[in-house]
Enzyme design. Structure first.
Site, PDB file in Angstrom:
ATOM      1  N   ASP A 353       0.832  -1.189   0.000  1.00 48.57           N
ATOM      2  CA  ASP A 353       0.000   0.000   0.000  1.00 48.57           C
ATOM      3  C   ASP A 353       0.877   1.253   0.000  1.00 48.57           C
ATOM      4  O   ASP A 353       1.850   1.343   0.749  1.00 48.57           O
ATOM      5  CB  ASP A 353      -0.887  -0.029   1.246  1.00 48.57           C
ATOM      6  CG  ASP A 353      -1.834   1.149   1.328  1.00 48.57           C
ATOM      7  OD1 ASP A 353      -2.667   1.298   0.422  1.00 48.57           O
ATOM      8  OD2 ASP A 353      -1.746   1.903   2.315  1.00 48.57           O
ATOM      9  N   GLU A 389       1.582  -0.388  -5.044  1.00 47.97           N
ATOM     10  CA  GLU A 389       0.649   0.677  -5.368  1.00 47.97           C
ATOM     11  C   GLU A 389       1.531   1.912  -5.547  1.00 47.97           C
ATOM     12  O   GLU A 389       2.054   2.447  -4.555  1.00 47.97           O
ATOM     13  CB  GLU A 389      -0.360   0.893  -4.243  1.00 47.97           C
ATOM     14  CG  GLU A 389      -1.355   1.991  -4.570  1.00 47.97           C
ATOM     15  CD  GLU A 389      -2.307   2.298  -3.424  1.00 47.97           C
ATOM     16  OE1 GLU A 389      -3.494   2.580  -3.689  1.00 47.97           O
ATOM     17  OE2 GLU A 389      -1.860   2.265  -2.260  1.00 47.97           O
TER      18      GLU A 389
END
Length: 691
Positions: A353, A389
Site C-alpha cells: 500500500d 501501489e
C-alpha cells in the site's frame, strides 16, 4: 503509577535478538528497540490482559535494544511495555510510562482499542503535556505464542507471471453471505478456503488471490464513535499478528492458526496467495492520535517528523503519520515482518500500500532506497511476488513505472484509458491502444515488459464494476463524511439513470458495457486483476469509498448473483490462456499485430487521434495456439461494419462477443458490430468453442 505489590521474579540479561518475545528452553527472551529511552519495563498481566500483575525492568541495553530473559515463562504469557524517557515534543519524544504499549513484534494481540481518550499519550485538554492516567486495564497487550512451523519451500505456489490472473478480495466480505459456506466459517479465514468458495475461484480461472490487509488493526476513534470500523484494514498496529476478527466462530478459534490453515488449503488447491501490507503508516495517526505502540516506544526513530517541527508528523500517507524506513531499525521491523509472513504463514508475495512512502527519505523517493535494496538481496523476499501501489500523497508521489524490476505495479493508466474508451468517449484510439498493449510508455525501460503492469478496471478503492456503469456520482453518505470522501473523478456512467433501475434498455446497456470492460481486461497485455464480486454483479449502492462499511454494502451478495456473468468471465480468461500472444512479457512488434480501420485498411496517423467513429480491429496473424486472432472494438453509440482480413487461413470463427451470449457462428467477409461491443474471432488451429 506504582507497580503492583508482589515479589517479582529476577530477569536475566537475555540477548538483544530476535526482537519481540521469543520462547526459549529456559523461559522467554524479550527485546525491544528504544534507543532514546531511559528504561523499559516488562509488564505481566493475567490471561485476559485486564490485571497488571508485576513490572520488571529490562536489565540490559545493547546499542539501543533493551532486553532481558524471564525464566520459567512460556507460551500464553500476556505482557505489555512501559517505556521511560523524556516528554519533549520539540525533540520528537513522547515517552509516557503511564501508558502500557503493545510490542510491535506481537504475534497475537489481547484486547481491542475502543477509541477512548484513555489511550492518548498527551493530555486531551493540554496536548503539549503528557497524560498521567494509567491505562493498564484497557491497553493492547501481546500474548507469547508458539510460531507455526516454517513452510517448506516446495509448499509455496509460484504462478508463472505469464499465467497469473489476480483476484482481489476481502477475507470477511468474500464469504459473509455465501450460502455454501457453513455459518460458523462465514467471513473468516476458513471461509475463504472452504470448498464452496474455492470451487468458484477454480471455475473462474483465477490463479492468485490478493487478500486485503490481514495485520491486526486499530480502528480510528472517529469511526468508532459513528459505530463504524476500518473494515478494509488499512490501519495496522501489529504487523506480525493476523487480525483476530477474521477467526471463525468455532470454539477456541485462533486467528494465527486459522490464517495459516487458510493459506495451506489454498496452496493445496493450487492457488497463489498474496497479502496487502501497510508499512507506510500506523494506526496511531497524527499528533492527536492514540499512543498504542511505536509512538510511545521510539517516536522519533519510527516516524518522519516535520523538519524544524518535531511535534508534528509528515503526512504523505494521508493517515496522519509516515513510517521512516530510512532508519535501519524501522527497516528491520518491516523486513522481519515480511519474512515472517512468507516463512511462517506461507504467503507467496505482497501488494504494498502507498509504496512510494517505503522508498522515501529526507531527499524524497528513490527506486534505489534502502528498502528496495534490502528486498532485492534478501534470500527469502527476493523470490516472492512484489506489487506496488505506485503512489502516495507526498511531494512527487505519483511514481507509476519507476519501481525496480522485478516489481510489478498497479496500472491506473490502464484503468483510466479503458474506462474513458468504453464509458465516457474521453480517449482516442491511440490512448486506448496504449492501455490495450501494456502501457509501454510507462513500463518500456530497464528491461521491463508488459507484465510489470497490473491491469485493473476496478479495485477495492473506487466504484466496483456494477456501480461503475450505474452511477455518475459517488454516494458515500453512509461513511459519515457528508459525501466528501472518495474519488470525485471516476470516469463512470449511469447509462441514463442514476442508481438502480428496472428499465430493460438501461439494464441491457449496463450489462453490455460491463462485459466489454471484462473482456478488455482479460485480453490486454499485462497482468489482469479482477475485483471480487464483479463477476456476480455485486453493488455497493454507489459507495466508492466503502472502507468503513462492514455490512451488506461490502459483503458479496451471492444470493442475487447475476446469472451467466461468472461464466462469461471464465470464457474471457479461458481465451487469454489459449493465446500466448496475449500473455507475453515482451512488447508487440509491427509484425505481430496489425491495427485496422473498420474498412480493413491500416489505421493512418490521423485515425489514431479521432474521438469520433473510434471503432477499430487488432489482427494478430500469430495469436498463439497455432491460429490467428482478431479483436473487433466498437465503443460508439452506433453499429459499424467491419471488413475482415482475407487470407488462406479459412473462415473466421466467432469465439467471444460482449453484447449477447455467444451462439457458435462463422463470419463472412464482413460483419456488423453492434454499439458498445467487443468481438473476438479465431482462424486456423484446433477449434475449441469457448461459449
Amino acid at each position: 503509577m506504582s507497580p503492583p505489590a508482589c515479589t517479582p521474579p529476577a530477569l536475566g540479561a537475555g540477548r538483544p535478538w530476535p526482537l519481540g518475545a521469543t520462547p526459549t528452553e529456559g523461559g522467554v527472551n524479550f527485546a525491544v528497540v528504544a534507543p532514546d529511552a531511559t528504561g523499559v519495563e516488562l509488564c505481566l498481566f493475567d490471561d485476559q490482559g485486564c490485571t497488571e500483575l508485576v513490572r520488571l525492568a529490562l536489565p540490559a541495553n545493547t546499542h539501543g535494544i533493551w532486553h532481558g530473559c524471564l525464566p520459567g515463562a512460556g507460551v500464553g504469557l500476556v505482557y505489555g511495555l512501559r517505556v521511560h524517557g523524556p516528554w519533549s515534543l520539540a525533540h520528537g519524544h513522547r515517552f509516557n510510562p503511564a501508558k502500557v504499549l503493545l510490542d510491535p513484534y506481537a504475534r497475537e494481540v489481547v484486547g481491542r482499542y475502543d477509541g477512548s481518550d484513555l489511550f492518548l499519550g498527551h493530555d486531551p485538554a493540554h496536548p503539549h503535556r503528557p497524560d498521567g492516567r494509567d491505562n493498564a486495564a484497557v491497553a493492547l497487550k501481546a500474548r507469547v505464542v508458539a510460531e507455526p512451523p516454517p513452510v517448506a519451500d516446495g509448499a509455496h505456489v509460484h504462478v508463472a507471471p505469464a499465467d497469473a490472473v489476480l483476484y482481489e478480495l476481502h477475507v470477511r466480505g468474500a464469504t459473509m453471505r455465501h450460502p455454501g459456506v457453513p455459518a460458523e466459517l462465514r467471513g473468516s479465514y476458513l471461509g475463504v478456503s472452504h470448498p464452496a468458495f474455492v470451487d468458484h475461484l477454480r471455475r473462474l480461472g483465477v490463479t492468485t488471490l490478493s487478500l486485503m490487509p490481514l495485520a491486526h488493526r486499530a480502528d480510528e476513534a472517529r469511526l468508532l464513535k459513528l459505530g463504524l470500523s476500518n473494515y478494509w484494514g488499512y490501519s495496522p498496529i501489529a504487523w506480525f499478528a493476523p487480525e483476530a476478527r477474521y477467526a471463525s466462530a468455532r470454539a477456541g478459534a485462533s486467528a494465527l492458526a486459522e490464517c495459516r490453515e487458510m493459506v495451506d488449503a489454498l496452496h493445496a488447491a493450487g492457488f497463489e496467495v498474496l497479502v496487502d501490507v501497510v508499512f507506510n503508516h500506523s494506526a496511531e495517526l497524527d499528533e492527536h492520535g492514540p499512543t498504542l505502540s511505536l509512538r510511545g516506544i521510539a517516536n522519533r526513530l519510527y516516524h518522519h517528523l516535520r523538519p524544524g517541527d518535531a511535534a508534528h508528523y509528515e503526512n504523505w500517507s494521508g493517515c496522519g503519520n509516515v513510517l521512516n524506513l530510512a532508519e535501519p531499525s524501522v527497516l528491520r521491523l518491516v523486513m522481519d515482518a515480511l519474512r515472517w509472513w512468507v516463512r511462517h504463514m506461507g504467503v507467496d508475495g505482497f501488494r504494498f500500500d502507498l509504496a512510494p512512502a517505503l522508498g522515501r527519505d529526507a531527499q524524497g523517493f528513490s527506486p534505489h532506497a534502502a528498502f528496495f535494496a534490502a528486498v532485492a538481496q534478501d534470500p527469502v523476499l527476493s523470490r516472492v511476488k512484489l506489487i506496488a501501489e505506485p503512489w502516495d500523497i507526498g511531494p512527487g508521489g505519483y511514481r507509476l513505472g519507476q519501481f525496480p524490476a522485478p516489481w510489478q505495479e498497479w496500472n491506473d493508466r490502464f484503468r483510466d484509458g479503458a474506462r474513458a474508451w468504453w464509458l465516457t468517449s474521453g480517449v482516442a484510439r491511440g490512448g486506448f491502444v496504449h492501455a490495450l498493449a501494456g502501457s509501454s510508455e510507462v513500463f518500456r525501460h530497464g528491461a521491463r515488459g508488459p507484465l510489470a503492469g497490473v491491469n485493473f478496471m476496478t479495485a477495492h478503492d473506487g466504484f466496483n464494476l456494477r456501480d461503475l456503469v450505474s452511477y455518475r456520482q459517488r454516494h458515500n453518505l453512509a461513511n459519515g463524511e457528508h459525501n466528501r470522501d472518495g474519488h470525485a473523478h471516476n470516469l463512470s456512467t449511469n447509462a441514463g439513470v442514476e442508481g438502480e433501475s428496472d428499465d430493460p434498455a438501461v439494464l441491457a446497456l449496463r450489462l453490455r458495457l460491463r462485459r466489454a470492460l471484462l473482456a478488455t481486461l482479460a485480453l490486454s497485455l499485462g497482468t489482469p486483476m479482477l475485483l471480487a464480486g464483479d463477476e456476480i454483479g455485486h453493488s455497493q449502492r454507489g459507495n466508492n469509498n466503502a472502507y468503513c462499511q462492514d455490512n451488506d454494502i461490502t459483503w458479496l451478495d451471492w444470493e442475487h448473483a447475476e446469472a451467466g456473468l461468472a461464466d462469461y468471465v471464465a470464457r474471457c480468461l479461458a481465451l487469454r490462456r489459449r493465446h500466448a500472444r496475449l500473455r507475453q512479457d515482451r512488447w508487440l512488434s509491427d509484425t505481430e499485430v496489425c491495427w485496422l480501420h473498420p474498412d480493413g485498411d491500416a489505421l493512418s496517423p490521423q485515425d489514431w487521434e479521432r474521438v469520433d467513429k473510434r471503432a477499430f480491429a487488432a489482427w494478430l496473424p500469430d495469436g498463439g495456439a497455432g491460429c490467428e486472432l482478431l479483436l473487433l472494438f466498437n465503443p460508439d453509440t452506433t453499429p459499424h461494419r467491419f471488413t475482415l482480413p482475407a487470407a488462406e487461413g479459412g473462415p473466421w470463427r466467432l469465439v467471444l462477443r460482449s453484447d449477447v451470449d455467444l451462439i457458435a457462428s462463422v463470419l463472412g467477409e464482413d460483419c456488423v458490430l453492434p454499439a458498445h461491443c467487443l468481438w473476438v474471432a479465431e482462424r486456423g488451429g484446433a477449434h475449441t468453442l469457448l461459449a
